[in-house]
Design an enzyme around this catalytic site. Structure first.
Site, PDB file in Angstrom:
ATOM      1  N   LEU A 120     -86.181   2.094  92.341  1.00 30.97           N
ATOM      2  CA  LEU A 120     -85.906   3.451  92.824  1.00 30.97           C
ATOM      3  C   LEU A 120     -85.935   4.511  91.721  1.00 30.97           C
ATOM      4  CD1 LEU A 120     -83.121   2.565  95.408  1.00 30.97           C
ATOM      5  CD2 LEU A 120     -85.579   2.869  95.795  1.00 30.97           C
ATOM      6  N   CYS A 121     -86.384   4.128  90.537  1.00 33.30           N
ATOM      7  CA  CYS A 121     -86.518   5.104  89.453  1.00 33.30           C
ATOM      8  C   CYS A 121     -87.764   5.949  89.659  1.00 33.30           C
ATOM      9  CB  CYS A 121     -86.602   4.388  88.107  1.00 33.30           C
ATOM     10  SG  CYS A 121     -85.035   3.747  87.532  1.00 33.30           S
ATOM     11  N   HIS A 122     -87.653   7.218  89.317  1.00 33.18           N
ATOM     12  CA  HIS A 122     -88.790   8.127  89.397  1.00 33.18           C
ATOM     13  C   HIS A 122     -89.715   7.901  88.206  1.00 33.18           C
ATOM     14  CE1 HIS A 122     -85.773  10.204  91.838  1.00 33.18           C
ATOM     15  NE2 HIS A 122     -86.797  10.747  92.478  1.00 33.18           N
TER      16      HIS A 122
ATOM     17  N   MET B 226     -81.982   5.325  82.469  1.00 32.76           N
ATOM     18  CA  MET B 226     -82.597   4.034  82.770  1.00 32.76           C
ATOM     19  C   MET B 226     -83.737   3.723  81.811  1.00 32.76           C
ATOM     20  SD  MET B 226     -80.654   2.783  84.942  1.00 32.76           S
ATOM     21  CE  MET B 226     -81.581   1.264  85.026  1.00 32.76           C
ATOM     22  N   GLU B 227     -84.450   4.735  81.388  1.00 35.24           N
ATOM     23  CA  GLU B 227     -85.539   4.536  80.440  1.00 35.24           C
ATOM     24  C   GLU B 227     -84.992   4.069  79.091  1.00 35.24           C
ATOM     25  OE1 GLU B 227     -87.071   6.536  83.839  1.00 35.24           O
ATOM     26  OE2 GLU B 227     -85.272   6.956  82.666  1.00 35.24           O
TER      27      GLU B 227
ATOM     28  N   ASP C 122     -88.025 -13.317  72.076  1.00 33.77           N
ATOM     29  CA  ASP C 122     -89.274 -14.041  72.290  1.00 33.77           C
ATOM     30  C   ASP C 122     -89.947 -14.403  70.969  1.00 33.77           C
ATOM     31  OD1 ASP C 122     -91.559 -15.070  73.806  1.00 33.77           O
ATOM     32  OD2 ASP C 122     -92.597 -13.300  73.049  1.00 33.77           O
TER      33      ASP C 122
END
Length: 163
Positions: free
Chosen positions: A76-78, A113-114, A128
């Site tokens: 739901l992030c733009h 969020m970014e 990793d």
């Protein structure tokens, strides 16, 4: 500030929030992730002694790419036109590295969020690239440290936890 969840409609269904009426303002956010590892793993990272190459440069690029692709990963992030993403990696102790991701733009929605995605993916990339020598590494304290701008104003974490 409302406690209502903005990504749910009146029936509780998920939807993308309409930001078309919001003002364009400068928005910034900074997030962290901490990676704990064996001391000799950290020495190999710093000295460049790992088989996959330059671990820190690769993690920085991965974090930047992840921040730019957040809307592809979080439903739901733009999609945002980020104007700046930086990933800084700092040795905190002989067994800990801090990844800081900072994002900014001039837009209608925040970049928290970014920043969180960038810090997380940079830490995952470190894992990793080092797992061949240390499978017991732990990624922890993924957290928002601060945000600026937007309708809700500025926010600063009251305590920066690194352990």
């Amino acid at each position: 500030m409302s406690n209502k969840l903005t990504h749910l409609d009146n029936q509780g269904h998920a939807h993308m929030v309409d930001v078309s009426d919001k003002d364009m303002t400068k928005r910034t956010a900074r997030a962290q992730a901490i990676i704990e590892m064996k001391a000799d793993t950290l020495v190999k990272i710093i000295e460049g002694g790992l088989p996959k190459g330059d671990v820190l440069a690769t993690a920085r690029i991965a974090g930047i790419q992840a921040a730019k692709k957040t809307s592809d990963l979080i439903p739901l992030c733009h999609p945002l036109m980020l104007t700046k993403v930086s990933v800084d990696i700092t040795v905190l102790s002989e067994t800990q590295i801090q990844v800081l991701c900072s994002c900014s733009l001039k837009g209608k929605t925040g970049v928290e969020m970014e920043a969180l995605t960038g810090a997380s993916v940079a830490a995952l990339t470190l894992y990793d690239m080092c797992k061949a020598v240390d499978k017991g590494m732990v990624i922890k304290n993924v957290s928002l440290l601060e945000k600026q701008g937007g309708k809700s104003g500025d926010w600063l974490a009251t305590e920066y936890k690194t352990d």
